[in-house]
Structures are given as C-alpha cells and as structure tokens.
Design a protein around this motif. Structure first.
Motif, PDB file in Angstrom:
ATOM      1  N   CYS A   1      41.191  33.561  40.545  1.00 24.88           N
ATOM      2  CA  CYS A   1      41.747  34.628  41.389  1.00 24.88           C
ATOM      3  C   CYS A   1      43.106  34.225  41.958  1.00 24.88           C
ATOM      4  N   VAL A   2      43.201  33.008  42.458  1.00 24.86           N
ATOM      5  CA  VAL A   2      44.456  32.542  43.038  1.00 24.86           C
ATOM      6  C   VAL A   2      45.559  32.526  41.977  1.00 24.86           C
ATOM      7  N   CYS A   3      45.264  31.936  40.832  1.00 22.44           N
ATOM      8  CA  CYS A   3      46.272  31.837  39.772  1.00 22.44           C
ATOM      9  C   CYS A   3      46.699  33.213  39.270  1.00 22.44           C
ATOM     10  N   GLN A   4      45.740  34.099  39.091  1.00 22.42           N
ATOM     11  CA  GLN A   4      46.093  35.420  38.589  1.00 22.42           C
ATOM     12  C   GLN A   4      46.834  36.237  39.639  1.00 22.42           C
ATOM     13  N   GLN A   5      46.517  36.062  40.927  1.00 25.31           N
ATOM     14  CA  GLN A   5      47.267  36.745  41.979  1.00 25.31           C
ATOM     15  C   GLN A   5      48.718  36.278  41.978  1.00 25.31           C
ATOM     16  N   VAL A   6      48.931  34.983  41.836  1.00 29.34           N
ATOM     17  CA  VAL A   6      50.290  34.447  41.803  1.00 29.34           C
ATOM     18  C   VAL A   6      51.041  34.995  40.593  1.00 29.34           C
TER      19      VAL A   6
ATOM     20  N   SER B   1      54.094  43.073  35.425  1.00 33.39           N
ATOM     21  CA  SER B   1      53.770  43.720  34.139  1.00 33.39           C
ATOM     22  C   SER B   1      52.748  42.922  33.338  1.00 33.39           C
ATOM     23  N   LEU B   2      52.533  41.684  33.707  1.00 35.88           N
ATOM     24  CA  LEU B   2      51.570  40.845  32.995  1.00 35.88           C
ATOM     25  C   LEU B   2      50.127  41.254  33.287  1.00 35.88           C
ATOM     26  N   ALA B   3      49.892  41.952  34.404  1.00 36.23           N
ATOM     27  CA  ALA B   3      48.539  42.375  34.775  1.00 36.23           C
ATOM     28  C   ALA B   3      47.927  43.264  33.696  1.00 36.23           C
ATOM     29  N   VAL B   4      48.709  44.152  33.122  1.00 35.45           N
ATOM     30  CA  VAL B   4      48.201  45.043  32.068  1.00 35.45           C
ATOM     31  C   VAL B   4      47.794  44.228  30.852  1.00 35.45           C
ATOM     32  N   TRP B   5      48.610  43.258  30.498  1.00 40.33           N
ATOM     33  CA  TRP B   5      48.292  42.414  29.342  1.00 40.33           C
ATOM     34  C   TRP B   5      47.050  41.576  29.593  1.00 40.33           C
ATOM     35  N   MET B   6      46.895  41.076  30.811  1.00 38.35           N
ATOM     36  CA  MET B   6      45.713  40.278  31.134  1.00 38.35           C
ATOM     37  C   MET B   6      44.451  41.138  31.015  1.00 38.35           C
ATOM     38  N   LYS B   7      44.546  42.384  31.449  1.00 42.54           N
ATOM     39  CA  LYS B   7      43.397  43.286  31.349  1.00 42.54           C
ATOM     40  C   LYS B   7      43.027  43.532  29.887  1.00 42.54           C
TER      41      LYS B   7
ATOM     42  N   LEU C   1      38.260  34.099  33.980  1.00 36.76           N
ATOM     43  CA  LEU C   1      39.532  34.777  33.752  1.00 36.76           C
ATOM     44  C   LEU C   1      39.315  36.257  33.440  1.00 36.76           C
ATOM     45  N   THR C   2      38.291  36.552  32.636  1.00 32.76           N
ATOM     46  CA  THR C   2      38.004  37.927  32.263  1.00 32.76           C
ATOM     47  C   THR C   2      37.552  38.748  33.455  1.00 32.76           C
ATOM     48  N   VAL C   3      36.626  38.228  34.218  1.00 39.14           N
ATOM     49  CA  VAL C   3      36.060  39.005  35.323  1.00 39.14           C
ATOM     50  C   VAL C   3      37.081  39.179  36.452  1.00 39.14           C
ATOM     51  N   THR C   4      37.929  38.201  36.675  1.00 39.84           N
ATOM     52  CA  THR C   4      38.923  38.372  37.726  1.00 39.84           C
ATOM     53  C   THR C   4      40.011  39.342  37.312  1.00 39.84           C
ATOM     54  N   ALA C   5      40.467  39.261  36.068  1.00 41.01           N
ATOM     55  CA  ALA C   5      41.523  40.167  35.608  1.00 41.01           C
ATOM     56  C   ALA C   5      41.016  41.593  35.437  1.00 41.01           C
ATOM     57  N   GLY C   6      39.804  41.747  34.949  1.00 37.80           N
ATOM     58  CA  GLY C   6      39.302  43.075  34.630  1.00 37.80           C
ATOM     59  C   GLY C   6      38.576  43.774  35.757  1.00 37.80           C
ATOM     60  N   TYR C   7      37.962  43.018  36.671  1.00 42.82           N
ATOM     61  CA  TYR C   7      37.137  43.639  37.696  1.00 42.82           C
ATOM     62  C   TYR C   7      37.540  43.270  39.124  1.00 42.82           C
ATOM     63  N   LEU C   8      37.589  41.986  39.438  1.00 43.47           N
ATOM     64  CA  LEU C   8      37.757  41.581  40.834  1.00 43.47           C
ATOM     65  C   LEU C   8      39.117  41.952  41.415  1.00 43.47           C
ATOM     66  N   LEU C   9      40.204  41.599  40.731  1.00 41.81           N
ATOM     67  CA  LEU C   9      41.517  41.868  41.284  1.00 41.81           C
ATOM     68  C   LEU C   9      41.816  43.369  41.384  1.00 41.81           C
TER      69      LEU C   9
END
Length: 176
Positions: free
Chosen positions: A33-38, A45-51, A103-111
C-alpha cells in the motif's frame, strides 16, 4: 503448509508458524500500500496500468487453475522444523504468490476503495490480516479432513475456483 505441519507437529505447535505467516501478510500488505501510494502520487497515470496488470494476473491465475484442475498437489514436509514464527514469516516473505497477491489486491481493491483515507486503509489491512490468520488456522485445524472428503471432487472444485477468480478479474476491470 499449515495442514501438513498440523498433521506432523500438532495444531498447538503449528500456531507459531501461522503467526509468522500472518505477520508477513500484514507487513507485505502494508508495504504494498505504501509503495503503490507513493507511485500513484508521483506518477498518477500508472494507477490505471497497475489495475490492468492486476486484472491480467488474475486471469493468468484462473488459466493456471484450469490447466492444473484435478491434479493432486505435493504435500511434502521438510525434514527440519519449520513451524516457528520466524520461519513462517520468512517463508511468506519470499513467497511470490503472496507478494503478487498483495500487489494485486492493493492496486485493484484497497487503494480505490480507501482513496486518501489512511484510517480506512489500515482497517482493510487489519481485516485482511485477520482473515489470513483465520484461514491458516482453520486450514491447520480442518485441512486434513477436508482434503480427504473433497479429494474426489478436486476437478470440479478447481474449475469453480478458476471461474470465481476470472469473475473477480472482470469485476476489477469494470470498477472505476
């Protein structure tokens, strides 16, 4: 592994291993969560790609489940005692499936659910950690019996699980 350790060492001795697995789960979810928030703050624009990468990984998991449907897993237990908190923690820290899951659950659901609300995010991480502990504990308690009962239905169960994982990927792709 909790089932194998419980059958070899007993449920009481397996508790230490389960605590180590739970601590690793909490640590990896938090760090993810911390790394993906940063990353999202620096490169929005990277959030869409991570999803979409998370969705593709889940589709890959469903394909692998279908490919291996009905096959028996290997329940080999190492000869050295691994049922300690430290070894459970380290084993999960190097487990690529758990890292990819986090990584999957934080990018797709939690964040997306807890956008800039860190108290809600901490609550989700706590709930997921508690569910991981519960799942591992239940698997240690009931895993051997369930495995014997469901062994003849493995093909059907694997296909159902693959369909559910695929549906989760579709649902993740459709959520804004």
């Amino acid at each position: 592994m909790a089932m194998a350790y419980a059958s070899r060492y007993g449920v009481e001795q397996t508790r230490r291993f389960t605590i180590g697995v739970t601590l690793a789960n909490a640590f990896l979810l938090s760090m993810s969560c911390v790394c993906q928030q940063v990353i999202i703050l620096w490169i929005p624009s990277l959030a869409v790609w991570m999803k979409w990468l998370a969705c593709l990984y889940m589709v890959y998991l469903s394909i692998m489940l279908l490919k291996d449907a009905g096959r028996e897993g290997k329940n080999q237990v190492p000869s050295f005692p691994i049922n300690t908190v430290f070894r459970g923690f380290i084993l999960q820290m190097i487990n690529p499936k758990l890292v990819l899951f986090c990584l999957t659950v934080t990018a797709g659901y939690l964040l997306p659910l807890a956008y800039n609300n860190y108290c809600v995010l901490a609550g989700y991480i706590g709930a997921m950690t508690l569910s991981a502990w519960g799942a591992n504990t239940l698997w240690a308690l009931f895993g051997a019996g369930i495995d014997r009962v469901l062994s003849g239905k493995r093909l059907w169960l694997d296909r159902c699980m693959a369909a559910l994982v695929f549906l989760c990927a579709v649902e993740m792709a459709l959520v804004e």
